[in-house]
Motif scaffolding. Structure first.
Motif, mmCIF file in Angstrom:
data_model
loop_
_atom_site.group_PDB
_atom_site.id
_atom_site.type_symbol
_atom_site.label_atom_id
_atom_site.label_comp_id
_atom_site.label_asym_id
_atom_site.label_seq_id
_atom_site.Cartn_x
_atom_site.Cartn_y
_atom_site.Cartn_z
ATOM 1 N N LEU A 142 -76.032 19.004 23.271
ATOM 2 C CA LEU A 142 -76.542 17.455 23.499
ATOM 3 C C LEU A 142 -78.073 17.506 22.925
ATOM 4 O O LEU A 142 -78.799 18.363 23.595
ATOM 5 C CB LEU A 142 -76.374 17.141 25.020
ATOM 6 N N LEU A 143 -78.435 16.320 22.424
ATOM 7 C CA LEU A 143 -79.762 16.362 22.069
ATOM 8 C C LEU A 143 -80.323 15.110 23.122
ATOM 9 O O LEU A 143 -79.956 13.992 23.269
ATOM 10 C CB LEU A 143 -79.963 15.635 20.410
ATOM 11 N N VAL A 144 -81.543 15.532 23.730
ATOM 12 C CA VAL A 144 -82.228 14.673 24.713
ATOM 13 C C VAL A 144 -83.459 14.194 24.190
ATOM 14 O O VAL A 144 -84.365 15.003 24.028
ATOM 15 C CB VAL A 144 -82.556 15.851 26.191
ATOM 16 N N ALA A 190 -80.278 9.421 33.341
ATOM 17 C CA ALA A 190 -79.281 9.447 34.730
ATOM 18 C C ALA A 190 -77.815 9.622 34.526
ATOM 19 O O ALA A 190 -77.072 10.086 35.397
ATOM 20 C CB ALA A 190 -79.443 7.813 35.223
ATOM 21 N N ASP A 191 -77.466 9.613 33.011
ATOM 22 C CA ASP A 191 -75.981 9.803 32.816
ATOM 23 C C ASP A 191 -75.874 11.144 32.373
ATOM 24 O O ASP A 191 -74.688 11.506 31.707
ATOM 25 C CB ASP A 191 -75.521 8.984 31.747
ATOM 26 N N LEU A 192 -76.881 12.182 32.328
ATOM 27 C CA LEU A 192 -76.718 13.304 31.741
ATOM 28 C C LEU A 192 -75.631 14.146 32.029
ATOM 29 O O LEU A 192 -74.929 14.906 31.328
ATOM 30 C CB LEU A 192 -78.140 14.005 31.745
ATOM 31 N N HIS A 193 -75.348 14.316 33.499
ATOM 32 C CA HIS A 193 -74.685 15.242 34.336
ATOM 33 C C HIS A 193 -73.145 14.844 33.681
ATOM 34 O O HIS A 193 -72.457 15.290 33.289
ATOM 35 C CB HIS A 193 -74.637 15.055 35.705
ATOM 36 N N ARG A 194 -72.961 13.337 33.760
ATOM 37 C CA ARG A 194 -71.345 12.874 33.307
ATOM 38 C C ARG A 194 -71.257 13.098 32.006
ATOM 39 O O ARG A 194 -70.381 13.572 31.556
ATOM 40 C CB ARG A 194 -71.399 11.352 33.622
ATOM 41 N N ILE A 195 -72.134 12.932 31.001
ATOM 42 C CA ILE A 195 -72.136 13.185 29.526
ATOM 43 C C ILE A 195 -71.852 14.480 29.362
ATOM 44 O O ILE A 195 -70.841 15.010 28.314
ATOM 45 C CB ILE A 195 -73.662 12.636 28.916
ATOM 46 N N GLU A 197 -70.458 16.801 30.997
ATOM 47 C CA GLU A 197 -68.946 17.106 31.576
ATOM 48 C C GLU A 197 -68.069 16.742 30.654
ATOM 49 O O GLU A 197 -67.097 17.285 30.132
ATOM 50 C CB GLU A 197 -68.756 16.796 32.998
ATOM 51 N N SER A 198 -68.238 15.279 30.184
ATOM 52 C CA SER A 198 -67.223 14.611 29.255
ATOM 53 C C SER A 198 -67.112 15.485 27.833
ATOM 54 O O SER A 198 -66.276 15.315 27.155
ATOM 55 C CB SER A 198 -67.523 13.123 29.135
ATOM 56 N N THR A 199 -68.395 15.853 27.249
ATOM 57 C CA THR A 199 -68.536 16.459 26.061
ATOM 58 C C THR A 199 -68.295 17.856 26.123
ATOM 59 O O THR A 199 -68.377 18.656 25.021
ATOM 60 C CB THR A 199 -69.885 16.076 25.341
ATOM 61 N N GLN A 200 -68.277 18.470 27.361
ATOM 62 C CA GLN A 200 -68.110 19.999 27.488
ATOM 63 C C GLN A 200 -69.497 20.771 27.041
ATOM 64 O O GLN A 200 -69.063 21.766 26.535
ATOM 65 C CB GLN A 200 -67.120 20.436 27.314
ATOM 66 N N ALA A 201 -70.497 20.105 26.949
ATOM 67 C CA ALA A 201 -71.737 20.709 26.371
ATOM 68 C C ALA A 201 -71.903 21.960 27.156
ATOM 69 O O ALA A 201 -71.990 21.997 28.235
ATOM 70 C CB ALA A 201 -72.953 19.641 26.474
ATOM 71 N N ALA A 202 -72.354 22.767 26.176
ATOM 72 C CA ALA A 202 -72.908 23.986 26.599
ATOM 73 C C ALA A 202 -74.152 24.363 26.868
ATOM 74 O O ALA A 202 -74.979 25.095 27.534
ATOM 75 C CB ALA A 202 -72.509 25.212 25.688
ATOM 76 N N ALA A 203 -75.182 23.262 26.287
ATOM 77 C CA ALA A 203 -76.588 23.282 26.505
ATOM 78 C C ALA A 203 -77.043 21.820 25.983
ATOM 79 O O ALA A 203 -76.455 21.223 25.491
ATOM 80 C CB ALA A 203 -77.300 24.346 25.735
ATOM 81 N N ALA A 204 -78.412 21.389 26.364
ATOM 82 C CA ALA A 204 -79.240 20.228 25.845
ATOM 83 C C ALA A 204 -80.449 20.568 25.606
ATOM 84 O O ALA A 204 -81.142 21.554 25.974
ATOM 85 C CB ALA A 204 -79.316 19.589 27.362
ATOM 86 N N LEU A 205 -80.445 20.219 24.228
ATOM 87 C CA LEU A 205 -81.794 20.491 23.356
ATOM 88 C C LEU A 205 -82.712 19.434 23.587
ATOM 89 O O LEU A 205 -82.596 18.200 23.339
ATOM 90 C CB LEU A 205 -81.314 20.487 21.851
ATOM 91 N N VAL A 206 -83.849 19.613 24.020
ATOM 92 C CA VAL A 206 -85.116 18.518 24.430
ATOM 93 C C VAL A 206 -85.635 18.475 23.061
ATOM 94 O O VAL A 206 -86.340 19.321 22.596
ATOM 95 C CB VAL A 206 -86.068 18.746 25.518
ATOM 96 N N MET A 220 -88.145 17.150 33.483
ATOM 97 C CA MET A 220 -87.855 17.182 35.020
ATOM 98 C C MET A 220 -86.781 16.650 35.508
ATOM 99 O O MET A 220 -85.996 17.154 36.231
ATOM 100 C CB MET A 220 -89.333 16.501 35.830
ATOM 101 N N GLY A 221 -86.478 15.469 34.960
ATOM 102 C CA GLY A 221 -85.053 14.943 35.160
ATOM 103 C C GLY A 221 -83.943 15.537 34.623
ATOM 104 O O GLY A 221 -83.163 15.749 35.490
ATOM 105 N N ALA A 222 -84.222 16.116 33.436
ATOM 106 C CA ALA A 222 -82.899 16.865 33.117
ATOM 107 C C ALA A 222 -82.696 18.232 33.597
ATOM 108 O O ALA A 222 -81.588 18.605 33.765
ATOM 109 C CB ALA A 222 -83.238 17.162 31.430
ATOM 110 N N SER A 223 -83.816 18.819 34.058
ATOM 111 C CA SER A 223 -83.596 20.094 34.761
ATOM 112 C C SER A 223 -82.944 19.913 36.390
ATOM 113 O O SER A 223 -82.575 20.941 36.687
ATOM 114 C CB SER A 223 -85.049 20.764 34.900
ATOM 115 N N GLU A 224 -82.648 18.606 36.720
ATOM 116 C CA GLU A 224 -82.094 18.456 37.712
ATOM 117 C C GLU A 224 -80.611 18.921 37.484
ATOM 118 O O GLU A 224 -79.766 19.180 38.363
ATOM 119 C CB GLU A 224 -82.295 17.027 37.993
ATOM 120 N N VAL A 225 -80.276 18.718 36.475
ATOM 121 C CA VAL A 225 -78.771 19.234 36.060
ATOM 122 C C VAL A 225 -78.511 20.553 35.528
ATOM 123 O O VAL A 225 -79.329 21.074 35.022
ATOM 124 C CB VAL A 225 -77.972 18.094 34.742
#
Length: 602
Positions: A142-144, A190-195, A197-206, A220-225
């Protein structure tokens, strides 16, 4: 330009399209029913547009780019090439004075060729990119960041075979549902956790730009997940990386500071081929100064430190990294003037960087007050006078923001060191003496980051003195580079203040480190222990009554200090020596306050 087989094939295809466009222009001119005599005219004049377009496209460098990476820049170059070719072809045909030649063909033909050649390139890019996307077998990523930030990162990501982008998570609400190169904006942070799970993402690229206001908030928000956070390599890392793969987020990335731009030529002129002496060379700042100085081609680097182990480690590193450099490694104490003077007379340094100091606030606040004075004040006096005595052109004192309106012995001792340096500056006209103040340095010995990291590794808790305490932070390389830059600038006796950016709450820093470790605050709790003796909730970079003046470097300012009368360094030396081995703390503080009026004893 060296031609490859693909260039030749592209050139042949373009000429075929030019010929097709010539026929199509005639065909359209006669409403899809071309008389026989004009068919003969079309064939007879065809060599001229082929020659004109072939020559023009070559001159404009159309074949220097690769079709799969066609962009606006390449299409712009193609446009100019076609326009120029159209003028050449029209001129050639008109000079032939072909009877009854339909001049509208000369206008239609370049337009048709531009559509044909541009369409071929865009189609090739779409076909090749889609084929590459369908062949991706990397882990879903995922690209953040905003669509604009994601666009800048996607081209670099195409070659990262380990990852396959599956969507964008944007902090901008209005971008939801938009599409970028086949990737959809799937929602907000706010939807990062749901997204995920739905995409089965292995990581998020900031992918937010470094230094942007939103970067730390987003991270800070992304690191909550509980999702690994990645970032693209920094420019210096691209040079060392073989494939430019995304890497794990580090603390420096979350603080998000724009890289320092140095006066490379000026520093090279100052250091290259010269002898430079660094005190406290084995410490966090001192060792990084040595690395940076070695990078600028110093002829002889004289490293002095009281710690045998620290100087040994530095020797091993620099011998391996810079085998051509002459490095000299001394175990010596800056409090011993004769030893320091003997070393300096032997090597005659052009520049002296004085980084040796005691800096741990609570440790110097009780039981060790006199040690802070002997190392921070007398050590500075010795190093400054030695620099002047051997004819060094520059002396740079590493100071601290804790010297501003100090509330502890360590800060007051560093402020007194600044005043001593300014007094010594009046004794030696040929040496330029400057001081540099900055705040906390990430990862330096005694800083909170190694402490928090060790506490997290033990399973917690992480101890923070107060929930509202804030500090300025910068990275070790950034601090060292700005110290070098300050040494290049200014007049003797000046104190430079570094632009430290925005202050950071220590509580936020602790939470960030916990989350980067893959834990949360339930697993690793944060405990508040109360302010320690001499500790302030926030640090200042300027004292009351001080203002700054700009310098040619955007991250350096000169502090205009309203300092008291010049000190007598010899009297300071005599007073410290008279304190003895175990002075009465209250008497020591009273004496220190008499010389540093802004020192507030708590």
């Amino acid at each position: 330009m060296r031609w490859h087989k693909s260039n030749f094939l592209a050139f042949v295809l373009d000429l075929m399209l030019v010929a097709f466009g010539w026929w199509l222009a005639f065909w359209l001119r006669f409403n899809l029913d071309m008389p026989d005599e004009f068919q003969v005219m079309m064939v007879g004049t065809l060599p001229w547009p082929l020659l004109g377009f072939g020559a023009s496209l070559l001159v404009w460098g159309v074949y220097r780019h690769i079709w799969r990476y066609t962009s606006v820049a390449e299409l712009t170059r193609l446009f100019y090439g076609v326009v120029f070719a159209g003028l050449l072809s029209a001129s050639a045909v008109l000079m032939l004075r072909v009877g009854s030649f339909p001049r509208s063909v000369l206008l239609l033909h370049p337009m048709l060729v531009l559509l044909l050649l541009g369409g071929a390139r865009v189609s090739a890019r779409l076909l090749l990119v889609n084929r590459a996307q369908s062949a991706l077998t990397g882990k879903p990523l995922l690209l953040v960041g905003s669509v604009q930030d994601a666009a800048a990162a996607l081209s670099a990501l195409r070659g990262a075979r380990l990852w396959s982008p599956v969507g964008i998570v944007s902090p901008i609400a209005t971008e939801k549902g938009r599409n970028l190169q086949g990737l959809s904006v799937l929602g907000g942070l706010a939807d990062l956790h749901r997204i995920a799970e739905s995409t089965q993402a292995a990581a998020a690229l900031v992918v937010l730009a470094v230094g942007s206001d939103a970067r730390r908030e987003v991270l800070m928000g992304a690191s909550e997940v509980s999702l690994p956070l990645l970032t693209m390599p920094r420019p210096d890392e691209w040079l060392r990386s073989e494939d430019g793969q995304p890497r794990r987020i580090e603390l420096e990335d979350l603080l998000g500071r724009v890289p320092v731009v140095l006066d490379e030529k000026g520093l090279s002129d100052l250091i290259a081929g010269e002898t430079v002496l660094v005190t406290g060379a084995g410490g966090s700042i001192g060792s990084e100064l040595c690395r940076q100085i070695a990078r600028f081609g110093v002829a002889r680097l004289v490293c002095v430190d009281v710690s045998e182990y620290a100087i040994y480690q530095l020797e091993q590193e620099l011998r391996r990294a810079h085998p051509q450099m002459q490095g000299l490694y001394y175990t010596a104490n800056v409090r011993e003037n004769e030893r320091l003077l003997a070393i300096a007379r032997l090597h005659r340094p052009t520049v002296v960087f004085h980084a040796a100091a005691y800096k741990h606030v609570p440790l110097m606040e009780s039981l060790n007050e006199v040690e802070a004075l002997r190392t921070n004040v007398l050590g500075t006096l010795n190093a400054a006078r030695v620099a002047g005595a051997v004819g060094a052109t520059r002396f740079v004192l590493i100071s601290t923001d804790k010297a501003v309106n100090p509330t502890n012995v360590m800060g007051a001792s560093k402020r007194l060191a600044e005043l001593v340096m300014q007094s010594v500056a009046t004794e030696y006209d040929s040496t330029r003496f400057v001081a540099v103040r900055f705040g906390n340095v990430l990862g330096s010995s005694g800083s909170v980051v190694p402490l928090f990291t060790a506490q997290i590794a033990r399973g917690g808790p992480v101890t923070v003195t107060h929930p509202d305490i804030v500090r300025y932070f910068m990275t070790i390389p950034e601090a060292a580079q700005l110290v070098l830059q300050a040494g290049l600038m200014g007049q003797s006796g000046q104190i430079f203040v570094l632009d430290m950016g925005e202050p950071v709450k220590i509580l936020d820093l602790a939470k960030i480190l916990i989350r980067l470790s893959g834990k949360n605050e339930q697993e690793i709790p944060v405990v508040f222990t109360g302010l320690r003796p001499g500790e302030k909730l926030y640090e200042e970079l300027l004292a009351n009554g001080e203002t700054t003046a700009p310098t040619p470097h955007s991250k350096l300012h000169v502090a205009k200090t309203s300092s008291p009368d010049r000190l007598n360094p010899d009297a300071v030396l005599k007073d410290i020596e008279s304190l003895g081995g175990a002075p009465v703390p209250s008497s020591l503080r009273a004496w220190l306050q008499s010389l540093v009026p802004e020192y507030s004893v708590r």
